[in-house]
Write an enzyme that holds these catalytic residues in place. Sequence first.
Site, PDB file in Angstrom:
ATOM      1  N   LEU A  73     -70.229 109.350 -77.981  1.00 41.24           N
ATOM      2  CA  LEU A  73     -70.329 109.043 -76.562  1.00 41.24           C
ATOM      3  C   LEU A  73     -71.279 107.873 -76.328  1.00 41.24           C
ATOM      4  CD1 LEU A  73     -69.876 110.256 -73.566  1.00 41.24           C
ATOM      5  CD2 LEU A  73     -72.096 111.325 -73.932  1.00 41.24           C
ATOM      6  N   CYS A  74     -70.947 107.039 -75.348  1.00 35.06           N
ATOM      7  CA  CYS A  74     -71.878 106.014 -74.867  1.00 35.06           C
ATOM      8  C   CYS A  74     -71.659 105.869 -73.364  1.00 35.06           C
ATOM      9  CB  CYS A  74     -71.698 104.693 -75.615  1.00 35.06           C
ATOM     10  SG  CYS A  74     -70.168 103.821 -75.235  1.00 35.06           S
ATOM     11  N   ARG A  75     -72.040 104.751 -72.801  1.00 34.05           N
ATOM     12  CA  ARG A  75     -71.907 104.566 -71.357  1.00 34.05           C
ATOM     13  C   ARG A  75     -70.447 104.424 -70.935  1.00 34.05           C
ATOM     14  NH1 ARG A  75     -71.461 100.150 -67.956  1.00 34.05           N
ATOM     15  NH2 ARG A  75     -72.227 100.535 -65.840  1.00 34.05           N
ATOM     16  N   ILE A 102     -69.847 108.141 -70.544  1.00 43.31           N
ATOM     17  CA  ILE A 102     -70.514 108.918 -69.501  1.00 43.31           C
ATOM     18  C   ILE A 102     -70.018 108.507 -68.114  1.00 43.31           C
ATOM     19  CG2 ILE A 102     -72.569 107.475 -69.141  1.00 43.31           C
ATOM     20  CD1 ILE A 102     -72.705 111.273 -69.575  1.00 43.31           C
TER      21      ILE A 102
END
Length: 116
Positions: A73-75, A102
């Site tokens: 996961l990242c932005r 996210i």
Amino acid sequence: MFFGSGTNNDINISVRELKEKIDKGEDFILLDVREPQEYNFSRIKEKDAMLVPLMRLPTVLDKLPKDKPIYVLCRSGNRSLQATIWLLQKGYKNVKNVDGGILAWSQEIDPSVPQY
């Protein structure tokens, strides 16, 4: 060290699929490759993540289990896609990029999660 572009549905998991896995209590690693300030600002509340900023990923390679699924996961899904491709190249078989990151989680699953 990190490279790759474009998306491949075989290596992506949607935030809805991730939410289903969390709700079912499935055993997996949620690997967050954002920076600490991003993680502290907004995160998935239902599942603790292993926070490893993207450029530090090589330093923890020996700490990542190969026998559990890893969802990265990242932005927005860009850094996590790079990390996913890199981990696959390093011999990890069950790694998927959380498509949209996210931001997608905030938009589609939990609007209370702030968008960084």
